[in-house]
Design a protein around this motif. Structure first.
Motif, PDB file in Angstrom:
ATOM      1  N   SER A  60       0.714  -1.183  -0.106  1.00  0.00           N
ATOM      2  CA  SER A  60      -0.046   0.066  -0.001  1.00  0.00           C
ATOM      3  C   SER A  60       0.565   1.272  -0.174  1.00  0.00           C
ATOM      4  O   SER A  60       0.706   2.035  -0.370  1.00  0.00           O
ATOM      5  N   ARG A  99      -4.713   8.106  -2.775  1.00  0.00           N
ATOM      6  CA  ARG A  99      -4.834   7.402  -1.333  1.00  0.00           C
ATOM      7  C   ARG A  99      -5.344   6.267  -1.576  1.00  0.00           C
ATOM      8  O   ARG A  99      -5.783   5.513  -2.482  1.00  0.00           O
ATOM      9  N   SER A 121      -6.854   1.982   0.144  1.00  0.00           N
ATOM     10  CA  SER A 121      -7.835   1.951   1.539  1.00  0.00           C
ATOM     11  C   SER A 121      -6.946   0.056   0.885  1.00  0.00           C
ATOM     12  O   SER A 121      -7.348  -0.534   0.865  1.00  0.00           O
ATOM     13  N   SER A 131      -8.055  -2.025  10.939  1.00  0.00           N
ATOM     14  CA  SER A 131      -8.218  -0.763   9.314  1.00  0.00           C
ATOM     15  C   SER A 131      -7.483   0.341   8.875  1.00  0.00           C
ATOM     16  O   SER A 131      -7.402   1.338   9.841  1.00  0.00           O
ATOM     17  N   ILE A 185      -5.996   3.867   6.186  1.00  0.00           N
ATOM     18  CA  ILE A 185      -5.751   4.221   4.988  1.00  0.00           C
ATOM     19  C   ILE A 185      -4.571   4.832   4.942  1.00  0.00           C
ATOM     20  O   ILE A 185      -4.629   5.214   6.048  1.00  0.00           O
ATOM     21  N   THR A 213      -2.702   8.342   3.077  1.00  0.00           N
ATOM     22  CA  THR A 213      -3.368   8.993   1.927  1.00  0.00           C
ATOM     23  C   THR A 213      -1.812   9.845   1.673  1.00  0.00           C
ATOM     24  O   THR A 213      -1.389  10.332   2.928  1.00  0.00           O
TER      25      THR A 213
END
Length: 406
Positions: free
Chosen positions: A74, A84, A86, A109, A111, A113
């Protein structure tokens, strides 16, 4: 009535979601209170450290752990695409802070960015995490939950595979572009004069192959030299670069001086997609009269190193980049004399420019490096400039360099 002043630091620290700011090298630059609470560590134990050194997954899960692998993919995706990303729900076992070697099962979880600087490059990554361990532990462990977890795991694996394919695609494009670049930038062969050329690609696969150089021997004991920089990167930039370099090389042979050569190139560039805003500096060296005529289309100025170690930047004939004007206009031209033993240095911005730094600082750094080596031969000087001026971790933009002993 005036608007209230917002304390963004206080807002950041009080956000309920855990957020850490990571450098492009994935080292901790900052973290808010919620993140530190989730990590179970003070920021002093995170500052400046590589995230996977701080939080390795459990050694017992070395064969099956997907948390670090997916998270790393990621991060690479964010750095490569500036978009971004997720992640699906991840299991990531974390070492207990006060019990070295003891790991506890955790679910996250995440994310990621990108935060871009003024040049559009990734300056920081905002790494947001929400812990859902309590939710996972209280869920019924029946078949339905096992199926859900299996589906989440498969989604994570699919994302990991997609990111890995993207990484390999960028690597292949970089390899092809660099091969094309090498074929289009031959070694210099000016008769009777000493020159050294260098091309050093950027560390990023996305930031290569827009820079170029050219050396042409002309009648009447003259030499034409140029360095240019195409906006854009990769295969597209390499193809545009090849067209512009060939056109300018040909124009040098049929025009009377550098300004006229850039005039011809500017007219040609209007018909080449992707050539807009290309920067070029062009110089004609007249060896019998010991003069340099030059013209500059929006490029960093050439440097003239004198035998006594003083340096002059040739900045008296500067004009906008190719295609910057809505209509054609003749380019300016200036002339300067030189003494035997001087050195002319042309380069692209990768040699001097740094993020969040004024270009004058980079020019002063170049002048100082040149001033310490007035008697160096071109090959030695070229190597020294790359070693001293390009950061040890590599430049974020590629660099072309020509050093010519006069």
């Amino acid at each position: 009535m005036t608007d209230p002043e917002i304390d963004y630091r206080a807002v950041y620290n009080r956000l309920p979601a855990g957020i850490a700011l990571l450098t492009p090298d994935l080292c901790y630059a900052d973290a808010n209170e919620a993140y530190l609470a989730l990590a179970g560590r003070p920021f002093s134990q995170l500052a400046g450290r590589y995230i996977f050194d701080v939080f390795p997954d459990s050694p017992e899960r070395a064969e099956t752990a997907n948390g670090p692998t997916s998270l790393g993919a990621s991060f690479r995706h964010v750095l490569a695409t500036r978009e971004r990303d997720s992640l699906a729900l991840q299991r990531y076992d974390v070492e207990v802070a006060d019990k070295p070697g003891t790991y506890e099962e955790r679910y996250w979880s995440t994310i990621n960015t990108p935060i871009l600087d003024s040049d559009g490059e990734v300056a920081l990554i905002a790494h947001r995490v929400e812990e859902v361990t309590a939710f996972m532990r209280t869920k019924d462990k029946g078949a339905a939950d096992r199926k859900l977890q299996a589906e989440l795991y498969m989604r994570a694996r699919e994302l990991q595979e997609i990111n890995e394919r993207m990484r390999k695609a960028h690597a292949r494009e970089r390899e092809v572009a660099l091969t094309l670049q090498a074929a289009l930038l031959p070694a210099p062969q000016p008769v009777g004069h000493r020159a050294a050329v260098r091309y050093q690609p950027a560390v990023s696969a996305l930031n290569v192959c827009g820079d170029w150089y050219d050396l042409v021997d002309l009648p009447d004991d003259r030499t034409a030299v140029a360095v240019g920089d195409v906006v854009g990167h990769g295969l597209t930039a390499a193809c545009v670069m090849g067209q512009l370099r060939s056109a300018l090389s040909a124009a040098s042979r049929v025009t009377s001086g550098p300004a006229e050569s850039l005039d011809a190139l500017g007219l040609y560039a209007r018909s080449v997609e992707g050539a807009e805003s290309t920067t070029v500096v062009k110089a004609f060296i007249d060896w019998p009269s010991r003069t340099i005529a030059y013209s500059n289309a929006g490029h960093p100025p050439a440097a003239l190193l004198h035998p006594d170690g003083t340096v002059d930047f040739l900045d008296q004939a500067t004009d906008p980049p190719l295609g910057a004007r809505p209509f054609h206009q003749p380019r300016p031209e200036a002339r300067v004399g030189f003494t035997e033993g001087s050195t002319l240095v042309l380069y692209t911005d990768g040699l001097i420019e740094r993020r969040r730094e004024d270009i004058d600082v980079g020019l002063a750094r170049l002048a100082a490096a040149l001033g310490r080596r007035p008697g160096s031969d071109p090959e030695t000087l070229a190597d020294a400039l790359l070693t001293e001026l390009i950061p040890p971790t590599g430049a974020t933009d590629d660099t072309a360099l020509v050093v010519l002993r006069l």
